[in-house]
Enzyme design. Structure first.
Site, PDB file in Angstrom:
ATOM      1  CB  SER A   9     -61.528 -17.221 -10.452  1.00 32.99           C
ATOM      2  OG  SER A   9     -60.666 -16.134 -10.204  1.00 32.99           O
ATOM      3  CG  HIS A  34     -64.632 -15.734  -7.118  1.00 31.75           C
ATOM      4  ND1 HIS A  34     -65.148 -15.762  -5.836  1.00 31.75           N
ATOM      5  CD2 HIS A  34     -63.302 -15.532  -6.975  1.00 31.75           C
ATOM      6  CE1 HIS A  34     -64.168 -15.592  -4.959  1.00 31.75           C
ATOM      7  NE2 HIS A  34     -63.024 -15.445  -5.625  1.00 31.75           N
ATOM      8  CG  ASP A  36     -60.372 -13.245  -6.960  1.00 24.78           C
ATOM      9  OD1 ASP A  36     -60.726 -13.532  -5.804  1.00 24.78           O
ATOM     10  OD2 ASP A  36     -60.233 -14.089  -7.863  1.00 24.78           O
ATOM     11  CG  MET A  38     -56.627  -9.134  -5.228  1.00 28.19           C
ATOM     12  SD  MET A  38     -55.514 -10.402  -5.829  1.00 28.19           S
ATOM     13  CE  MET A  38     -55.821 -10.301  -7.550  1.00 28.19           C
ATOM     14  CG  HIS A  67     -62.266 -13.104  -2.489  1.00 26.40           C
ATOM     15  ND1 HIS A  67     -61.382 -14.092  -2.886  1.00 26.40           N
ATOM     16  CD2 HIS A  67     -61.932 -12.794  -1.217  1.00 26.40           C
ATOM     17  CE1 HIS A  67     -60.553 -14.358  -1.894  1.00 26.40           C
ATOM     18  NE2 HIS A  67     -60.849 -13.576  -0.875  1.00 26.40           N
ATOM     19  CG  MET A  69     -58.438 -11.059  -1.352  1.00 25.92           C
ATOM     20  SD  MET A  69     -57.695 -12.056  -2.669  1.00 25.92           S
ATOM     21  CE  MET A  69     -58.867 -11.766  -3.975  1.00 25.92           C
ATOM     22  CG  MET A 138     -58.997 -17.788   1.198  1.00 30.38           C
ATOM     23  SD  MET A 138     -59.671 -17.408  -0.414  1.00 30.38           S
ATOM     24  CE  MET A 138     -58.218 -17.497  -1.454  1.00 30.38           C
ATOM     25  N   GLY A 145     -53.990 -16.191  -8.924  1.00 30.52           N
ATOM     26  CA  GLY A 145     -54.509 -17.435  -9.460  1.00 30.52           C
ATOM     27  C   GLY A 145     -53.346 -18.371  -9.754  1.00 30.52           C
ATOM     28  N   GLY A 146     -53.646 -19.640  -9.981  1.00 31.60           N
ATOM     29  CA  GLY A 146     -52.650 -20.598 -10.453  1.00 31.60           C
ATOM     30  C   GLY A 146     -51.633 -21.053  -9.425  1.00 31.60           C
ATOM     31  CG  ASP A 174     -60.993 -18.502  -4.103  1.00 27.83           C
ATOM     32  OD1 ASP A 174     -60.466 -18.919  -5.150  1.00 27.83           O
ATOM     33  OD2 ASP A 174     -61.081 -17.286  -3.809  1.00 27.83           O
ATOM     34  N   GLY A 175     -59.204 -21.738  -4.496  1.00 33.85           N
ATOM     35  CA  GLY A 175     -57.754 -21.924  -4.576  1.00 33.85           C
ATOM     36  C   GLY A 175     -57.391 -23.229  -5.246  1.00 33.85           C
ATOM     37  N   GLY A 196     -60.547 -21.179 -11.103  1.00 35.22           N
ATOM     38  CA  GLY A 196     -59.804 -20.168 -11.847  1.00 35.22           C
ATOM     39  C   GLY A 196     -59.017 -20.776 -12.979  1.00 35.22           C
TER      40      GLY A 196
HETATM   41  C1  DX5 Z   1     -56.708 -16.016  -5.115  1.00 29.98           C
HETATM   42  C2  DX5 Z   1     -58.101 -15.760  -5.595  1.00 29.98           C
HETATM   43  C3  DX5 Z   1     -58.719 -16.865  -6.366  1.00 29.98           C
HETATM   44  C4  DX5 Z   1     -57.989 -17.241  -7.619  1.00 29.98           C
HETATM   45  C5  DX5 Z   1     -58.454 -18.596  -8.060  1.00 29.98           C
HETATM   46  O1  DX5 Z   1     -56.332 -14.927  -4.372  1.00 29.98           O
HETATM   47  O2  DX5 Z   1     -58.936 -15.510  -4.474  1.00 29.98           O
HETATM   48  O3  DX5 Z   1     -60.091 -16.594  -6.630  1.00 29.98           O
HETATM   49  O4  DX5 Z   1     -58.184 -16.333  -8.679  1.00 29.98           O
HETATM   50  O5  DX5 Z   1     -57.624 -19.066  -9.065  1.00 29.98           O
HETATM   51  P1  DX5 Z   1     -57.081 -20.590  -9.051  1.00 29.98           P
HETATM   52  O6  DX5 Z   1     -58.284 -21.480  -9.173  1.00 29.98           O
HETATM   53  O7  DX5 Z   1     -56.181 -20.640 -10.220  1.00 29.98           O
HETATM   54  O8  DX5 Z   1     -56.366 -20.797  -7.741  1.00 29.98           O
HETATM   55 ZN    ZN Z   2     -61.079 -15.314  -4.825  1.00 28.83          ZN
END
Ligand code: DX5
Ligand code: ZN
Length: 216
Positions: A9, A34, A36, A38, A67, A69, A138, A145-146, A174-175, A196
């Site tokens: 990620s 990957h 993200d 947003m 991805h 969002m 998800m 992340g995190g 993912d997550g 991530g």
């Molecule tokens: C959350 C994202 C993930 C995130 C993953 O909205 O879709 O891709 O960056 O990070 P970790 O592995 O830290 O949850």
């Molecule tokens: Zn993601």
């Protein structure tokens, strides 16, 4: 069993050293990057615009898994395809006509995917599976992340593992995925993993080597 496919990620990479991280991951042979995206509306955070996509492209030819969002993703499919997206994933809750948007993604030559929030029931989206090449399950609420892995998603992951064989889609989670989670989830039919914060916390190359060794 096939080796797990790894999708780092990029949101969680060290953006002060992005070129270095991307080159390292590419040399390690990761399967997708990957990305993200947003909009600060569908999810509370903002993330990954064209400059970051271009930076990743400059250092790597690994395919991009995007991805989205964002609200009304149909408006932005062409934009992200032109930035190099090979897989484009949308959230069914984000727009009005998900089936038409998935068809639009396919028309651009990218692979269409849907992302399922922890609360999204399989029953409500199963009519979309024949239109998808990819399902992103998800295990946190999207946006950051995190976060903490939501154990309540595990029964759904099992169900999706079975459905991925029936419908032929690629199943990715993912997550908060780490090496231990991959050992738990890979036998359920989950083949692809977004990683991530766990990947960038320490030594990404060593972590990927360990995952491959443990799940060969
Ligand atoms: C959350 C994202 C993930 C995130 C993953 O909205 O879709 O891709 O960056 O990070 P970790 O592995 O830290 O949850
Ligand atoms: Zn993601």
């Amino acid at each position: 069993m096939h080796l797990p496919k790894i999708h780092p990620s990029i949101l969680c990479a060290d953006h002060g050293n992005l070129g270095h991280d991307i080159r390292l991951l590419t040399e390690t042979g990761v399967d997708y990057m990957h990305m993200d995206v947003m909009d600060g509306d569908f999810v509370p955070n903002f993330g990954l615009g064209a400059e970051i996509f271009n930076c990743v492209r400059r250092y790597s030819d690994v395919p991009l898994d995007v991805h989205l969002m964002i609200r009304n993703p149909a408006r932005k499919i062409k934009f992200f395809r032109e930035l190099g997206a090979e897989i484009i994933t949308i959230h069914p809750e984000a727009g009005t006509n998900t089936a038409a948007t998935l068809a639009q993604i396919r028309e651009t030559g990218a692979k269409p995917g849907i992302a399922l929030n922890p609360e999204t029931s399989v029953e409500n989206v199963k009519n979309l599976f024949p239109l998808c090449d990819y399902v992103l399950a998800m295990t946190v609420n999207p946006g950051f992340g995190g976060q903490k892995f939501l154990e309540s998603t595990v029964p759904k992951l099992k169900m999706l593992g079975e459905l991925s064989k029936k419908y032929g889609f690629t199943l990715c989670v993912d997550g908060n995925i780490n090496a231990e989670r991959i050992r738990q989830l890979h036998p359920l039919g989950i083949t692809n993993f977004v990683i991530g914060s766990a990947l960038f916390r320490d030594d990404p190359v060593e972590m990927i080597r360990k995952i491959r060794e443990e799940n060969a």
